[in-house]
Design an enzyme around this catalytic site. Structure first.
Site, PDB file in Angstrom:
ATOM      1  N   VAL A   1      40.803  40.815  46.374  1.00 53.97           N
ATOM      2  CA  VAL A   1      39.678  41.059  47.282  1.00 53.97           C
ATOM      3  C   VAL A   1      38.630  39.953  47.257  1.00 53.97           C
ATOM      4  O   VAL A   1      37.703  39.970  48.067  1.00 53.97           O
ATOM      5  CB  VAL A   1      38.987  42.406  46.970  1.00 53.97           C
ATOM      6  CG1 VAL A   1      39.918  43.561  47.272  1.00 53.97           C
ATOM      7  CG2 VAL A   1      38.493  42.453  45.518  1.00 53.97           C
ATOM      8  N   TYR A   2      38.740  38.991  46.371  1.00 56.01           N
ATOM      9  CA  TYR A   2      37.750  37.923  46.326  1.00 56.01           C
ATOM     10  C   TYR A   2      37.897  37.059  47.582  1.00 56.01           C
ATOM     11  O   TYR A   2      38.945  36.446  47.809  1.00 56.01           O
ATOM     12  CB  TYR A   2      37.918  37.053  45.080  1.00 56.01           C
ATOM     13  CG  TYR A   2      37.604  37.746  43.770  1.00 56.01           C
ATOM     14  CD1 TYR A   2      37.018  39.005  43.732  1.00 56.01           C
ATOM     15  CD2 TYR A   2      37.871  37.121  42.556  1.00 56.01           C
ATOM     16  CE1 TYR A   2      36.728  39.633  42.532  1.00 56.01           C
ATOM     17  CE2 TYR A   2      37.580  37.740  41.346  1.00 56.01           C
ATOM     18  CZ  TYR A   2      37.014  38.990  41.339  1.00 56.01           C
ATOM     19  OH  TYR A   2      36.734  39.612  40.142  1.00 56.01           O
ATOM     20  N   GLY A   3      36.837  37.020  48.374  1.00 61.91           N
ATOM     21  CA  GLY A   3      36.904  36.284  49.629  1.00 61.91           C
ATOM     22  C   GLY A   3      37.955  36.839  50.565  1.00 61.91           C
ATOM     23  O   GLY A   3      38.496  36.099  51.396  1.00 61.91           O
ATOM     24  N   ASN A   4      38.265  38.147  50.426  1.00 60.98           N
ATOM     25  CA  ASN A   4      39.327  38.762  51.240  1.00 60.98           C
ATOM     26  C   ASN A   4      40.649  38.011  51.117  1.00 60.98           C
ATOM     27  O   ASN A   4      41.381  37.848  52.095  1.00 60.98           O
ATOM     28  CB  ASN A   4      38.906  38.863  52.712  1.00 60.98           C
ATOM     29  CG  ASN A   4      37.781  39.857  52.926  1.00 60.98           C
ATOM     30  OD1 ASN A   4      37.722  40.899  52.269  1.00 60.98           O
ATOM     31  ND2 ASN A   4      36.863  39.536  53.823  1.00 60.98           N
TER      32      ASN A   4
END
Length: 331
Positions: free
Chosen positions: A52-55
């Site tokens: 989920v980091y930066g999608n």
């Protein structure tokens, strides 16, 4: 940089980890590349990320850098799955979601396996055994080498570790990634004792108290800081309160006496806490990371470590106190 075993496993990792939560959003690919170079030159090996980091962009940036900066086998890649920023379930630990997320992470990272894969949060809507069976399948299929959990309560972590150790065919829990700093010592009540008893290592996220322990918020909120950012202002606000101010002042005073930065003091303290394998450095820029890496050269004098322990101490009451041997804890 010194290497440490991750819990009672055969996986060795650097005692500082490179975090990538801002990559692909607040940290552009060029600055990410500079951070990676600095980290590798310092002897770092553990790179932490999540789907989920930066999608997903953070994993994609890592994948692009692995193509030309370092051979894949020389780094330890840790990623996570299970958070769902969109939809009705904030956490989805179902077998289907976890394994789909893992496949997507591998594609973005450009590798056929990750070294450490962690469930990013406890999902009360999915049977526990189902979530854990996804970890077993990921390991048995060769896509994952080791597994862990993140942001689980102590009882949830202990239950997972005990369940996984019940049969030799299950993948053991070797890591728990938790928030831990001089401003947040809650895991000392139960999770750290569980780690010592059950043999998993602790990876500490936000070891600088979401940036507050650097001392940069003592006189306001710099415009280029996370506290002034649309994404991270609520994240930082938690520690902009009176109790934190006294702890930050103690860190600043210690740093002045040692001739180092507050950042180095806070990182050296957390790095050497019992049970901690590695704090995760979440720098937005290469300059910030360079300052954090200097903590590798610092060992806090015992009297300063004790003073910081005292000023940041948390209350430990019933029933946790019962296990400490405190004669005043039993009736």
């Amino acid at each position: 940089m010194h290497q440490r075993p991750l819990g009672r496993s055969g996986l060795a990792v650097s005692r500082l980890a490179l975090g990538t939560m801002t990559w692909g959003r607040d940290t552009d690919p060029d600055d990410a590349a500079e951070q990676m170079k600095l980290f590798l030159e310092a002897g770092g090996t553990l790179i932490d990320t999540a789907d989920v980091y930066g999608n997903g962009d953070a994993e994609a940036v890592i994948g692009s850098l692995l193509d030309h900066l370092v051979p894949r086998e020389q780094v330890v890649i840790s990623t996570k799955a299970g958070l769902t920023p969109h939809g009705w379930r904030a956490r989805d630990g179902s077998r289907g979601n976890l394994l789909r997320s893992l496949d997507a992470s591998l594609r973005r990272l450009g590798t056929d396996h990750v070294d450490l894969w962690q469930v990013h949060g406890y999902d009360a809507h999915t049977p526990f055994e189902e979530t854990l069976s996804a970890l077993d399948h990921a390991v048995s299929s060769g896509r994952v080498r080791y597994v862990g959990v993140s942001n689980f309560a102590a009882w949830q972590t202990a239950r997972a570790a005990t369940w996984q150790s019940a049969y030799p065919t299950r993948a053991p829990i070797v890591a728990a990634q938790m928030e831990y700093s001089l401003l947040e010592r809650g895991i000392e009540r139960e999770l750290l004792p569980a780690a010592a008893a059950l043999g998993f290592g602790v990876l500490a996220w936000s070891p600088l108290g979401r940036g507050v322990l650097t001392g940069k918020y003592r006189n306001g909120r710099p415009l280029d800081s996370r506290a002034a950012s649309e994404h991270y202002a609520p994240f930082v606000q938690t520690y902009l309160e009176p109790r934190s101010s006294s702890i930050v002042q103690a860190v600043v005073t210690a740093a002045g006496g040692l001739g180092v930065s507050p950042l180095e003091v806070a990182l050296a303290w957390i790095r050497d806490r019992p049970g901690v394998t590695a704090p995760i450095l979440g720098a937005r820029t290469a300059g910030q990371l360079q300052g954090a890496l200097r903590s590798e050269e610092l060992t806090l004098p015992a009297e300063i470590a004790r003073a910081l322990d005292d000023v940041s101490a948390i209350d430990v009451g019933y029933p946790e106190r019962e296990g400490t041997g405190d004669p005043h804890g039993a009736m």
